[in-house]
Design a protein around this motif. Structure first.
Motif, PDB file in Angstrom:
ATOM      1  N   ASP A  72       0.841  -1.238   0.243  1.00  0.00           N
ATOM      2  CA  ASP A  72       0.497   0.030  -0.039  1.00  0.00           C
ATOM      3  C   ASP A  72       0.840   0.561  -0.228  1.00  0.00           C
ATOM      4  OD1 ASP A  72      -2.259  -1.720   0.034  1.00  0.00           O
ATOM      5  OD2 ASP A  72      -2.960  -1.180   1.831  1.00  0.00           O
ATOM      6  N   GLY A  73       2.563   1.368   0.004  1.00  0.00           N
ATOM      7  CA  GLY A  73       3.128   2.351  -0.033  1.00  0.00           C
ATOM      8  C   GLY A  73       3.792   2.507   1.264  1.00  0.00           C
ATOM      9  N   GLY A  74       3.409   1.880   1.842  1.00  0.00           N
ATOM     10  CA  GLY A  74       3.960   1.827   3.626  1.00  0.00           C
ATOM     11  C   GLY A  74       5.050   2.021   3.919  1.00  0.00           C
ATOM     12  N   ASP A  75       5.301   1.434   5.138  1.00  0.00           N
ATOM     13  CA  ASP A  75       7.077   0.946   5.666  1.00  0.00           C
ATOM     14  C   ASP A  75       7.690  -0.230   4.835  1.00  0.00           C
ATOM     15  OD1 ASP A  75       6.361   2.764   7.865  1.00  0.00           O
ATOM     16  OD2 ASP A  75       6.338   1.987   8.725  1.00  0.00           O
ATOM     17  N   VAL A  76       8.344  -0.304   4.872  1.00  0.00           N
ATOM     18  CA  VAL A  76       8.960  -1.693   4.052  1.00  0.00           C
ATOM     19  C   VAL A  76       9.896  -2.419   5.890  1.00  0.00           C
ATOM     20  CG1 VAL A  76      11.302  -1.003   3.519  1.00  0.00           C
ATOM     21  CG2 VAL A  76      10.437  -2.439   2.600  1.00  0.00           C
ATOM     22  N   VAL A  77       9.959  -3.282   6.410  1.00  0.00           N
ATOM     23  CA  VAL A  77      10.409  -4.222   6.868  1.00  0.00           C
ATOM     24  C   VAL A  77      11.497  -5.152   6.182  1.00  0.00           C
ATOM     25  CG1 VAL A  77      10.095  -5.728   9.531  1.00  0.00           C
ATOM     26  CG2 VAL A  77       9.433  -3.516   8.603  1.00  0.00           C
ATOM     27  N   LEU A  78      12.926  -5.151   6.434  1.00  0.00           N
ATOM     28  CA  LEU A  78      13.185  -5.947   6.021  1.00  0.00           C
ATOM     29  C   LEU A  78      14.166  -6.851   6.484  1.00  0.00           C
ATOM     30  CD1 LEU A  78      14.646  -3.164   3.584  1.00  0.00           C
ATOM     31  CD2 LEU A  78      12.812  -4.704   2.354  1.00  0.00           C
ATOM     32  N   GLY A  79      14.327  -8.267   6.931  1.00  0.00           N
ATOM     33  CA  GLY A  79      15.840  -8.906   7.066  1.00  0.00           C
ATOM     34  C   GLY A  79      17.351  -8.582   6.516  1.00  0.00           C
ATOM     35  N   THR A  80      17.710  -8.837   7.141  1.00  0.00           N
ATOM     36  CA  THR A  80      19.213  -8.769   7.489  1.00  0.00           C
ATOM     37  C   THR A  80      19.643 -10.264   6.886  1.00  0.00           C
ATOM     38  OG1 THR A  80      19.234  -6.577   8.684  1.00  0.00           O
ATOM     39  CG2 THR A  80      21.267  -7.267   8.273  1.00  0.00           C
ATOM     40  N   PHE A  81      20.445 -10.259   6.086  1.00  0.00           N
ATOM     41  CA  PHE A  81      21.123 -11.376   5.270  1.00  0.00           C
ATOM     42  C   PHE A  81      22.359 -11.255   5.489  1.00  0.00           C
ATOM     43  CE2 PHE A  81      16.575 -12.086   5.059  1.00  0.00           C
ATOM     44  CZ  PHE A  81      16.416 -12.876   5.287  1.00  0.00           C
ATOM     45  N   LEU A  82      23.038 -12.393   6.510  1.00  0.00           N
ATOM     46  CA  LEU A  82      24.557 -12.792   6.374  1.00  0.00           C
ATOM     47  C   LEU A  82      25.054 -14.314   5.453  1.00  0.00           C
ATOM     48  CD1 LEU A  82      27.285 -11.950   6.199  1.00  0.00           C
ATOM     49  CD2 LEU A  82      27.592 -12.368   8.706  1.00  0.00           C
ATOM     50  N   ASP A  83      26.106 -13.936   4.588  1.00  0.00           N
ATOM     51  CA  ASP A  83      26.336 -15.012   4.233  1.00  0.00           C
ATOM     52  C   ASP A  83      24.761 -16.438   3.813  1.00  0.00           C
ATOM     53  OD1 ASP A  83      28.708 -14.758   3.130  1.00  0.00           O
ATOM     54  OD2 ASP A  83      28.682 -15.731   5.374  1.00  0.00           O
ATOM     55  N   GLY A  84      23.353 -15.784   3.535  1.00  0.00           N
ATOM     56  CA  GLY A  84      21.884 -16.651   4.145  1.00  0.00           C
ATOM     57  C   GLY A  84      20.905 -16.832   4.730  1.00  0.00           C
ATOM     58  N   PHE A  85      21.261 -16.239   6.297  1.00  0.00           N
ATOM     59  CA  PHE A  85      21.479 -16.610   7.127  1.00  0.00           C
ATOM     60  C   PHE A  85      20.484 -15.192   8.054  1.00  0.00           C
ATOM     61  CE2 PHE A  85      24.146 -19.993   6.649  1.00  0.00           C
ATOM     62  CZ  PHE A  85      23.577 -21.267   7.522  1.00  0.00           C
ATOM     63  N   ALA A  86      19.684 -15.199   8.363  1.00  0.00           N
ATOM     64  CA  ALA A  86      19.179 -13.709   9.470  1.00  0.00           C
ATOM     65  C   ALA A  86      19.743 -13.509   9.824  1.00  0.00           C
ATOM     66  CB  ALA A  86      17.516 -14.378   9.404  1.00  0.00           C
ATOM     67  N   ILE A  87      20.567 -12.492  10.507  1.00  0.00           N
ATOM     68  CA  ILE A  87      21.079 -12.002  11.934  1.00  0.00           C
ATOM     69  C   ILE A  87      20.331 -10.478  12.370  1.00  0.00           C
ATOM     70  CG2 ILE A  87      23.441 -12.793  10.462  1.00  0.00           C
ATOM     71  CD1 ILE A  87      24.156  -9.666  10.368  1.00  0.00           C
ATOM     72  N   GLY A  88      19.119  -9.988  12.026  1.00  0.00           N
ATOM     73  CA  GLY A  88      19.094  -8.919  12.114  1.00  0.00           C
ATOM     74  C   GLY A  88      17.659  -8.432  11.046  1.00  0.00           C
ATOM     75  N   SER A  89      17.488  -7.294  11.544  1.00  0.00           N
ATOM     76  CA  SER A  89      15.896  -6.783  11.107  1.00  0.00           C
ATOM     77  C   SER A  89      16.369  -5.074  10.980  1.00  0.00           C
ATOM     78  CB  SER A  89      14.467  -7.688  11.276  1.00  0.00           C
ATOM     79  OG  SER A  89      13.860  -7.021  10.862  1.00  0.00           O
ATOM     80  N   CYS A  90      15.537  -4.989   9.737  1.00  0.00           N
ATOM     81  CA  CYS A  90      15.678  -3.218   9.833  1.00  0.00           C
ATOM     82  C   CYS A  90      14.357  -2.676   8.805  1.00  0.00           C
ATOM     83  CB  CYS A  90      17.056  -3.199   9.098  1.00  0.00           C
ATOM     84  SG  CYS A  90      17.068  -3.488   7.149  1.00  0.00           S
ATOM     85  N   GLY A  91      14.706  -1.336   8.950  1.00  0.00           N
ATOM     86  CA  GLY A  91      13.122  -1.062   8.099  1.00  0.00           C
ATOM     87  C   GLY A  91      12.875   0.263   7.932  1.00  0.00           C
ATOM     88  N   LEU A  92      12.817   0.807   6.354  1.00  0.00           N
ATOM     89  CA  LEU A  92      11.957   2.653   6.636  1.00  0.00           C
ATOM     90  C   LEU A  92      10.750   2.308   6.798  1.00  0.00           C
ATOM     91  CD1 LEU A  92      13.786   2.349   2.886  1.00  0.00           C
ATOM     92  CD2 LEU A  92      14.796   3.676   5.113  1.00  0.00           C
TER      93      LEU A  92
END
Length: 187
Positions: A72-92
């Motif tokens: 809908d044009g709102g926020d984006v929540v992103l996984g933070t991946f290192l070598d294919g493994f999730a190590i955190g999360s972030c977003g705009l």
């Protein structure tokens, strides 16, 4: 590299070491394991951790909510991946008004102090300034959270102001630092 469509915020960002991309509903177990293994690390600073523990089903619903908001044009929540493994999360996040985006981030305890939050925040800042109409990026950190405040400081964000508020997480001081970067000042 930035991928995006329409007026949506970009859903995938590649950095030298990291891939930042939207969480998918079939990754609910991965997100669940990541959060569950970091509750102790996150509890002092993250207000949303008070809703833990969640079930995998609740995580699916959460990811689906993030997806709808993004579509809908709102926020984006992103996984933070290192070598294919999730190590955190972030977003705009669009919560700071017109012409601006707010960056949020967290890194798993066993991956802190390696520059991953700084790398992700740098990429998110560059990405934000590539969005039409965005002239300012903010990062909000509690004054007591020195590790988190080090990220915008390293990137040259200006400590703009401090807002007094009730603490939202156990270790917070109630003094929220608003770090800002103007598009004209970014690299």
């Amino acid at each position: 590299m930035i991928d995006g469509a329409d007026d949506r915020l970009p859903e995938r960002i590649q950095t030298p070491r990291l891939l930042l991309r939207r969480w998918q509903h079939d990754e609910a177990s991965m997100l669940d394991n990541l959060v569950e293994s970091n509750v102790k690390h996150l509890r002092p600073w993250m207000p949303w951790i008070k809703f833990e523990p969640q079930t995998v089903s609740e995580r699916v619903t959460l990811i689906e909510t993030w997806t709808r908001e993004w579509e809908d044009g709102g926020d984006v929540v992103l996984g933070t991946f290192l070598d294919g493994f999730a190590i955190g999360s972030c977003g705009l996040h669009r919560r700071v008004g017109p012409g601006a985006l707010d960056i949020g981030y967290w890194i798993a305890d066993d991956h802190t102090r390696r520059g991953f939050a700084t790398e992700a925040t740098s990429a998110l800042t560059t990405t934000a300034f590539g969005v039409a109409g965005i002239e300012r990026v903010e990062v909000h950190t509690d004054e007591a959270n020195e590790a988190s405040a080090g990220v915008p400081a390293k990137l040259g964000f200006r400590r703009d102001r401090v807002i007094q508020r009730a603490p939202e997480a156990p270790a917070e001081s109630g003094r929220l630092i608003i770090w800002t970067m103007a598009k004209a000042d970014w690299r």
